[in-house]
Write a protein that holds these residues in place. Structure first.
Motif, mmCIF file in Angstrom:
data_model
loop_
_atom_site.group_PDB
_atom_site.id
_atom_site.type_symbol
_atom_site.label_atom_id
_atom_site.label_comp_id
_atom_site.label_asym_id
_atom_site.label_seq_id
_atom_site.Cartn_x
_atom_site.Cartn_y
_atom_site.Cartn_z
ATOM 1 N N GLU A 30 0.825 -1.202 0.000
ATOM 2 C CA GLU A 30 0.000 0.000 0.000
ATOM 3 C C GLU A 30 0.861 1.254 0.000
ATOM 4 O O GLU A 30 0.482 2.284 -0.557
ATOM 5 C CB GLU A 30 -0.915 -0.010 1.221
ATOM 6 C CG GLU A 30 -1.922 1.117 1.268
ATOM 7 C CD GLU A 30 -2.847 1.003 2.457
ATOM 8 O OE1 GLU A 30 -3.704 1.882 2.609
ATOM 9 O OE2 GLU A 30 -2.707 0.034 3.233
ATOM 10 N N SER A 31 2.026 1.167 0.593
ATOM 11 C CA SER A 31 2.911 2.315 0.688
ATOM 12 C C SER A 31 3.511 2.730 -0.654
ATOM 13 O O SER A 31 4.133 3.790 -0.751
ATOM 14 C CB SER A 31 4.042 2.031 1.681
ATOM 15 O OG SER A 31 4.597 0.748 1.466
ATOM 16 N N GLU A 149 12.072 12.011 -6.539
ATOM 17 C CA GLU A 149 12.056 12.877 -5.356
ATOM 18 C C GLU A 149 10.731 12.757 -4.607
ATOM 19 O O GLU A 149 10.711 12.671 -3.379
ATOM 20 C CB GLU A 149 12.293 14.323 -5.770
ATOM 21 C CG GLU A 149 12.377 15.287 -4.592
ATOM 22 C CD GLU A 149 12.713 16.699 -5.026
ATOM 23 O OE1 GLU A 149 12.792 17.577 -4.151
ATOM 24 O OE2 GLU A 149 12.885 16.922 -6.241
ATOM 25 N N MET A 150 9.632 12.728 -5.350
ATOM 26 C CA MET A 150 8.323 12.603 -4.727
ATOM 27 C C MET A 150 8.209 11.276 -3.981
ATOM 28 O O MET A 150 7.772 11.224 -2.826
ATOM 29 C CB MET A 150 7.224 12.686 -5.786
ATOM 30 C CG MET A 150 5.819 12.541 -5.214
ATOM 31 S SD MET A 150 4.590 12.161 -6.482
ATOM 32 C CE MET A 150 5.092 10.498 -6.933
ATOM 33 N N LEU A 151 8.619 10.184 -4.629
ATOM 34 C CA LEU A 151 8.514 8.867 -4.007
ATOM 35 C C LEU A 151 9.418 8.764 -2.785
ATOM 36 O O LEU A 151 9.016 8.243 -1.744
ATOM 37 C CB LEU A 151 8.874 7.782 -5.025
ATOM 38 C CG LEU A 151 8.706 6.338 -4.564
ATOM 39 C CD1 LEU A 151 7.245 6.054 -4.228
ATOM 40 C CD2 LEU A 151 9.202 5.369 -5.635
ATOM 41 N N VAL A 155 7.817 7.860 0.905
ATOM 42 C CA VAL A 155 8.058 6.597 1.604
ATOM 43 C C VAL A 155 8.955 6.769 2.818
ATOM 44 O O VAL A 155 8.968 5.927 3.717
ATOM 45 C CB VAL A 155 8.674 5.541 0.656
ATOM 46 C CG1 VAL A 155 7.771 5.284 -0.525
ATOM 47 C CG2 VAL A 155 10.073 5.939 0.206
ATOM 48 N N THR A 156 9.705 7.869 2.862
ATOM 49 C CA THR A 156 10.539 8.114 4.039
ATOM 50 C C THR A 156 9.677 8.458 5.254
ATOM 51 O O THR A 156 9.996 8.075 6.382
ATOM 52 C CB THR A 156 11.529 9.258 3.760
ATOM 53 O OG1 THR A 156 12.405 8.863 2.701
ATOM 54 C CG2 THR A 156 12.361 9.569 5.001
ATOM 55 N N ASP A 157 8.568 9.146 5.018
ATOM 56 C CA ASP A 157 7.727 9.609 6.119
ATOM 57 C C ASP A 157 6.542 8.698 6.428
ATOM 58 O O ASP A 157 5.953 8.794 7.502
ATOM 59 C CB ASP A 157 7.189 11.011 5.801
ATOM 60 C CG ASP A 157 8.302 12.035 5.678
ATOM 61 O OD1 ASP A 157 9.351 11.829 6.309
ATOM 62 O OD2 ASP A 157 8.125 13.022 4.943
ATOM 63 N N ILE A 158 6.192 7.823 5.510
ATOM 64 C CA ILE A 158 4.968 7.049 5.670
ATOM 65 C C ILE A 158 5.104 6.007 6.783
ATOM 66 O O ILE A 158 6.187 5.456 7.017
ATOM 67 C CB ILE A 158 4.593 6.358 4.336
ATOM 68 C CG1 ILE A 158 3.133 5.928 4.351
ATOM 69 C CG2 ILE A 158 5.511 5.175 4.059
ATOM 70 C CD1 ILE A 158 2.637 5.485 2.973
ATOM 71 N N VAL A 159 4.021 5.771 7.491
ATOM 72 C CA VAL A 159 3.974 4.711 8.503
ATOM 73 C C VAL A 159 3.467 3.450 7.829
ATOM 74 O O VAL A 159 2.371 3.434 7.263
ATOM 75 C CB VAL A 159 3.045 5.103 9.673
ATOM 76 C CG1 VAL A 159 2.949 3.956 10.666
ATOM 77 C CG2 VAL A 159 3.572 6.355 10.355
ATOM 78 N N LEU A 160 4.247 2.410 7.861
ATOM 79 C CA LEU A 160 3.907 1.200 7.127
ATOM 80 C C LEU A 160 2.818 0.397 7.830
ATOM 81 O O LEU A 160 2.791 0.298 9.058
ATOM 82 C CB LEU A 160 5.144 0.327 6.948
ATOM 83 C CG LEU A 160 6.305 0.959 6.179
ATOM 84 C CD1 LEU A 160 7.430 -0.039 6.015
ATOM 85 C CD2 LEU A 160 5.854 1.474 4.826
ATOM 86 N N ASP A 179 10.553 1.046 10.596
ATOM 87 C CA ASP A 179 9.349 0.924 9.769
ATOM 88 C C ASP A 179 9.482 1.773 8.509
ATOM 89 O O ASP A 179 8.514 2.190 7.928
ATOM 90 C CB ASP A 179 8.096 1.349 10.552
ATOM 91 C CG ASP A 179 8.153 2.817 10.982
ATOM 92 O OD1 ASP A 179 9.210 3.446 10.774
ATOM 93 O OD2 ASP A 179 7.155 3.312 11.509
ATOM 94 N N GLN A 180 10.729 2.006 8.095
ATOM 95 C CA GLN A 180 10.963 2.797 6.897
ATOM 96 C C GLN A 180 11.585 1.945 5.791
ATOM 97 O O GLN A 180 12.154 0.888 6.047
ATOM 98 C CB GLN A 180 11.889 3.977 7.197
ATOM 99 C CG GLN A 180 11.269 4.999 8.152
ATOM 100 C CD GLN A 180 12.205 6.159 8.393
ATOM 101 O OE1 GLN A 180 13.370 6.101 8.059
ATOM 102 N NE2 GLN A 180 11.673 7.222 8.969
ATOM 103 N N PHE A 181 11.489 2.446 4.562
ATOM 104 C CA PHE A 181 12.068 1.758 3.429
ATOM 105 C C PHE A 181 13.585 1.766 3.506
ATOM 106 O O PHE A 181 14.195 2.733 3.942
ATOM 107 C CB PHE A 181 11.664 2.453 2.127
ATOM 108 C CG PHE A 181 10.318 2.062 1.621
ATOM 109 C CD1 PHE A 181 10.194 1.185 0.564
ATOM 110 C CD2 PHE A 181 9.176 2.564 2.186
ATOM 111 C CE1 PHE A 181 8.960 0.826 0.080
ATOM 112 C CE2 PHE A 181 7.933 2.219 1.712
ATOM 113 C CZ PHE A 181 7.819 1.340 0.656
#
Length: 262
Positions: A30-31, A149-151, A155-160, A179-181
């Motif tokens: 989903e991320s 850059e957008m991706l 994904v750096t900030d998203i909570v998985l 919990d980061q990429f």
């Protein structure tokens, strides 16, 4: 679906056995929704495709079957989508996988990368050369950079989610304590796919519309530029293997044989 059984902090991670399997892994996350939104065929059905990808992966990861995830994914798509849409998505993903494995696109990509500021090819109209160089800069290099850059920021900030965490642990996509990429394994692969699809579209929309004799002139230029690169192959040099650059360059096909319609 449950992911509790997949939390193996002391177990070595496995790796996707095929590029198609890896593709299904990426689709299940989903991320990574923001990555897939750039492909129109997935518009309005990405959530269903994600469900199909998860249905294909879970039995494999739980050790319930050794059947390839690719086969189960095809059946799951049929169950999640209308037949015509399922076929469209399957055809698109097959093309994407073929594009990932298309090695001979490299010499063409390298040629335009080297000449993105100024392109001169004997037999190619100056205005056509200028347009090709500008399109490559704007539609491949710039768009790729913006998407990367957008991706990366997202994904750096998203909570998985639990699923994404389990997938990351299972395939070694991240450290178990975060919990980061892991950008070195996920983003590099996705960025490579972005570059391949953008350059594929560039060839289709900008190169294949040229007159046949100008396409032939480009092919000659690409082959000539590849001779020295092939002969200087560092891997072959380490192995003491002499590479015939002329013979390798002659294998480079015309653009029309490389383009994959997605």
């Amino acid at each position: 679906m449950t992911t509790d059984i997949w939390n193996y902090p002391d177990t070595e991670a496995v790796f996707a056995p095929t590029s198609r399997h890896e593709q299904i892994v990426w689709l299940s996350l989903e991320s990574l929704a923001s990555f897939w939104k750039h492909y129109p065929v997935l518009e309005g059905c990405l959530a269903d495709v994600r469900t199909a990808a998860r249905a294909a992966l879970e039995p494999y990861q739980l050790g319930q079957t050794q059947d390839p995830a690719e086969l189960r994914f095809a059946a799951a798509l049929q169950a999640c989508l209308q037949p015509a849409k399922a076929q469209d998505v399957a055809t698109f993903l097959e093309g994407l996988a073929d594009l990932q494995g298309l090695e001979m696109i490299g010499p063409w990509r390298n040629f335009f990368g080297q000449h993105q500021r100024q392109l001169y090819v004997e037999g190619l109209r100056p205005e056509a050369a200028e347009l090709l160089a500008a399109s490559f800069r704007d539609d491949v290099i710039k768009v790729k950079k913006d998407r990367e850059e957008m991706l990366r920021n997202e994904v750096t900030d998203i909570v998985l989610s639990d699923w994404d965490l389990a997938i990351h642990a299972y395939y070694g996509l991240n450290y178990f304590s975060t919990d980061q990429f892991d950008k070195s394994t996920v983003l590099v692969g996705l960025n490579g796919l972005t570059d391949a699809t953008l350059f594929n579209r560039f060839l289709q929309e900008q190169v294949l519309v040229l007159p046949a004799h100008e396409q032939d002139a480009l092919l000659t230029a690409v082959r000539e530029s590849w001779v020295d690169i092939a002969q200087a192959d560092p891997i072959a040099a380490m192995k003491g293997i002499a590479v015939d650059g002329v013979a390798e360059a002659a294998k480079i096909p015309p653009a029309a044989q490389l383009v994959i319609v997605l």
